[in-house]
Structures are given as C-alpha cells and as structure tokens.
Design a protein around this motif. Structure first.
Motif, PDB file in Angstrom:
ATOM      1  N   LEU A   1       0.830  -1.199   0.000  1.00 14.48           N
ATOM      2  CA  LEU A   1       0.000   0.000   0.000  1.00 14.48           C
ATOM      3  C   LEU A   1       0.869   1.255   0.000  1.00 14.48           C
ATOM      4  O   LEU A   1       0.590   2.227  -0.704  1.00 14.48           O
ATOM      5  CB  LEU A   1      -0.913  -0.010   1.228  1.00 14.48           C
ATOM      6  N   GLU A   2       1.962   1.227   0.766  1.00 15.55           N
ATOM      7  CA  GLU A   2       2.875   2.368   0.792  1.00 15.55           C
ATOM      8  C   GLU A   2       3.555   2.546  -0.559  1.00 15.55           C
ATOM      9  O   GLU A   2       3.749   3.672  -1.022  1.00 15.55           O
ATOM     10  CB  GLU A   2       3.906   2.169   1.895  1.00 15.55           C
ATOM     11  N   SER A   3       3.910   1.434  -1.196  1.00 15.16           N
ATOM     12  CA  SER A   3       4.541   1.511  -2.513  1.00 15.16           C
ATOM     13  C   SER A   3       3.598   2.132  -3.540  1.00 15.16           C
ATOM     14  O   SER A   3       3.997   2.980  -4.341  1.00 15.16           O
ATOM     15  CB  SER A   3       4.974   0.110  -2.966  1.00 15.16           C
ATOM     16  N   ILE A   4       2.316   1.713  -3.495  1.00 18.18           N
ATOM     17  CA  ILE A   4       1.324   2.277  -4.417  1.00 18.18           C
ATOM     18  C   ILE A   4       1.131   3.765  -4.150  1.00 18.18           C
ATOM     19  O   ILE A   4       1.071   4.585  -5.074  1.00 18.18           O
ATOM     20  CB  ILE A   4      -0.019   1.528  -4.275  1.00 18.18           C
ATOM     21  N   ALA A   5       1.048   4.135  -2.866  1.00 20.01           N
ATOM     22  CA  ALA A   5       0.835   5.538  -2.507  1.00 20.01           C
ATOM     23  C   ALA A   5       2.010   6.395  -2.966  1.00 20.01           C
ATOM     24  O   ALA A   5       1.824   7.505  -3.470  1.00 20.01           O
ATOM     25  CB  ALA A   5       0.640   5.657  -0.994  1.00 20.01           C
ATOM     26  N   ARG A   6       3.235   5.882  -2.806  1.00 17.46           N
ATOM     27  CA  ARG A   6       4.402   6.638  -3.247  1.00 17.46           C
ATOM     28  C   ARG A   6       4.417   6.778  -4.772  1.00 17.46           C
ATOM     29  O   ARG A   6       4.813   7.804  -5.316  1.00 17.46           O
ATOM     30  CB  ARG A   6       5.680   5.966  -2.762  1.00 17.46           C
ATOM     31  N   SER A   7       3.993   5.723  -5.466  1.00 17.12           N
ATOM     32  CA  SER A   7       3.936   5.790  -6.925  1.00 17.12           C
ATOM     33  C   SER A   7       2.924   6.838  -7.379  1.00 17.12           C
ATOM     34  O   SER A   7       3.165   7.607  -8.306  1.00 17.12           O
ATOM     35  CB  SER A   7       3.558   4.414  -7.492  1.00 17.12           C
ATOM     36  N   LEU A   8       1.752   6.859  -6.711  1.00 20.80           N
ATOM     37  CA  LEU A   8       0.737   7.858  -7.038  1.00 20.80           C
ATOM     38  C   LEU A   8       1.251   9.263  -6.742  1.00 20.80           C
ATOM     39  O   LEU A   8       1.008  10.199  -7.512  1.00 20.80           O
ATOM     40  CB  LEU A   8      -0.542   7.581  -6.243  1.00 20.80           C
ATOM     41  N   LYS A   9       1.965   9.413  -5.630  1.00 17.21           N
ATOM     42  CA  LYS A   9       2.520  10.705  -5.267  1.00 17.21           C
ATOM     43  C   LYS A   9       3.520  11.166  -6.320  1.00 17.21           C
ATOM     44  O   LYS A   9       3.522  12.327  -6.731  1.00 17.21           O
ATOM     45  CB  LYS A   9       3.199  10.599  -3.903  1.00 17.21           C
ATOM     46  N   SER A  10       4.371  10.223  -6.775  1.00 15.28           N
ATOM     47  CA  SER A  10       5.355  10.560  -7.794  1.00 15.28           C
ATOM     48  C   SER A  10       4.679  10.939  -9.108  1.00 15.28           C
ATOM     49  O   SER A  10       5.065  11.898  -9.773  1.00 15.28           O
ATOM     50  CB  SER A  10       6.299   9.377  -8.021  1.00 15.28           C
ATOM     51  N   ALA A  11       3.641  10.165  -9.486  1.00 11.61           N
ATOM     52  CA  ALA A  11       2.922  10.451 -10.728  1.00 11.61           C
ATOM     53  C   ALA A  11       2.241  11.812 -10.656  1.00 11.61           C
ATOM     54  O   ALA A  11       2.238  12.582 -11.620  1.00 11.61           O
ATOM     55  CB  ALA A  11       1.894   9.350 -10.999  1.00 11.61           C
TER      56      ALA A  11
END
Length: 321
Positions: free
Chosen positions: A286-296
């Motif tokens: 979940l943290e990995s997905i959230a960081r990816s969304l933040k980066s995008a």
C-alpha cells in the motif's frame, strides 16, 4: 552526483557481467513493468527502502510475488515489532541518489549508500534471470543471480539472501536470526534536506525561481466558519505516505471488525490479531502504491506548471514570439 545509467552499465561491462537491456516507457510499479518485460520469463522484483528508529537504512529486494511482513522482518533483525518503516523520499534522493520507482540493489553503487544494508530474496537464487532497473525506470536489465552477486561483491558487500516468508520465533532462547544484517552506521546524508533534485524524465527546472522556506505562523482560531481557502492553506498530513496508509487502515479496520463479528463465530481479540497481521502484510504494498501515485501526481503537476510557464513567461506576461 551519483552514478548515472550509462556509468552503471559501463561498470557492469568492466566486471564482465552478462546482462541484457530492455527499453520501455517510464514505469512506477511492478505491474506496469510486467507489461513490457513480464512475457520474457524472468523474475520481476519489488524493492523497498526501509528505515529503523536509529535512522539506519535497509534495501529489501524481493521477488514480486514474495510477501514481506515488515513486523516479522523487524523482529528477525532484532528491532522489535515496530522497528521498521518505509524511508522518506529524501533518503532515496540523498542516500541512494535515485528518484521514486528506481530503488534496486544497483543504487548501492553510490558512495553515499555504503552504510545501507541489502537484503535479497532467497528466491532469486532459483531463477535463471532476474529483472532490475539500472538507476532509471525507463529501462530494465536482465541478469543472473550469480552476476548480481558479482556486482554486489565489487562494491564491497557480501550478498545476503533471506527467506522473507519465514517467521522463526524470536525470544530469550531464540535470538534474532538476521541481527547480523543490521548496519553498523548511519548514512551521512540520511537526515539532510534535499535540494535541487530533478525526478527521472522530468525537464530540468532552468530559470525557475527557487521556492523559499516559509516559517509557520502561530495558529489563530477563527471566529467565523472556516472557508475552503483556509482549509487549503493549513498544513495537512495527507502528503505523508505513512500517515495516509495509517489513515486507510484506521478507516477499514473498525468496519472489518464490525462485519466479521456479525458473521463469524470468532472472538474480538482473535480478530484484532488477524487485522494486525493483514496490516503488516499489506502495508508495504500500500505504501509503494501511494508513493507511486505521489510521484505520478508530482510529475504531472510539474509538467503542467512548466508548460504554463513557457506559455505565459516567468513574469506572468505572455511570452514574445
């Protein structure tokens, strides 16, 4: 300045390491990467940068399908149940010197990452080919685990392979089995602020005024109803990935508990331990997905702002043709 992709590839060639490069669009998740190289039959990897309470850093590199329970891993390292958490983005940029989506064992080639511990999935040893990003997420390289070992040894580290799905008991008579992998030091720049770092594949911010630091003013209680503008101006924890993940679980856990107690013949105490287990297993993904969304979101916002600046000019007036 850290290593660039071409410098890393040149280093691999110097070491006579066999590898194959696959160019593709920028990817931020393993699922996106799989669309471009998944059909080739190698082992995709997920890579996490973790931090303990003493600010020591760990790169965990595991097969995409391996479940990494951070609570169990923390105990096995001798750090207690809550001793590990996702490292902040500043550590990626300052210590590993790579942006979001580019964490791999290859980032440890940088001198700034010399104090970072590397934990590799034991499953890599049984795979003929393993896939990693070479410091940038628009390329994937394929190599064998033996060649990965050769690279790791060349940067002064010993390959450490771990079965992340093991859960050995830790106690007085059973010392932590991974305690020897805890780093002895803290990276010098692990707590330093980040300046002038440009994300992968984002135009350089030439001629863009630098953001100035604004000191927080004492909070003044408003007598009237709060406007939408005042809500925007207030600092919020929504920008913190860790807080966001905790908020998600804080919302979901009571709902799950309520529904489960209605429909299952199980005690509340037992359900609580189940929820803790789910939380430990799901949090890294979940943290990995959230960081990816933040980066995008950051990348999209930067492009939009950059285009507006080009169209209107830095002074806010229309650009001259």
């Amino acid at each position: 300045m850290g290593y660039r992709k071409d410098q890393l590839l040149a280093r691999l060639q110097e070491l006579k390491i066999d590898f194959t490069c696959y160019d593709h669009p920028v990817v931020l998740t393993v699922e996106e990467q799989a669309k471009h190289v998944g059909h080739l039959g190698g082992a995709l990897s997920k890579n996490l940068l973790l931090k303990d309470k003493k600010h020591r850093l760990y790169v965990v590199s595991a097969l995409a399908e391996t479940k990494v329970d951070m609570k169990i891993l923390s105990q096995r390292l001798g750090l207690g149940k809550g001793g590990l958490r996702m490292a902040p983005e500043e550590n990626l940029l300052q210590v590993l010197q790579v942006p979001l989506g580019c964490v791999t064992p290859f980032a440890l080639i940088n001198e700034s990452a010399s104090a970072v511990s590397l934990l590799l999935d034991k499953g890599f040893k049984s795979k003929q080919t393993c896939y990693f990003h070479p410091l940038t997420n628009d390329v994937t390289i394929a190599l064998s685990s033996s060649n990965l070992d050769k690279f790791i040894i060349s940067i002064g580290k010993q390959p450490a392979y771990v079965n992340f799905e093991d859960a050995p008991a830790v106690g007085k008579d059973s010392p932590p089995d991974l305690a020897h992998l805890v780093p002895s030091g803290v990276p010098n720049s692990s707590e330093q602020p980040v300046e002038n770092t440009t994300p992968t594949n984002v135009p350089h911010q030439n001629n863009v005024p630098k953001a100035t630091e604004v000191k927080a003013k004492p909070k003044v209680q408003s007598k009237g109803p709060e406007t939408s503008q005042s809500k925007v101006d207030k600092p919020t924890n929504a920008t913190s990935v860790d807080n966001f993940v905790n908020d998600v679980f804080d919302i979901i856990s009571p709902l799950f508990l309520s529904e489960a107690l209605k429909k299952l013949d199980i005690k509340k105490e037992e359900l609580s331990s189940i929820i803790d287990g789910i939380r430990g297993r799901a949090a890294p993904d979940l943290e990995s997905i959230a960081r990816s969304l933040k980066s995008a979101s950051y990348t999209s916002g930067f492009h939009a702002g950059f285009e507006t600046m080009l169209n209107r000019g830095l002074s806010g007036r229309p650009s001259r043709n």
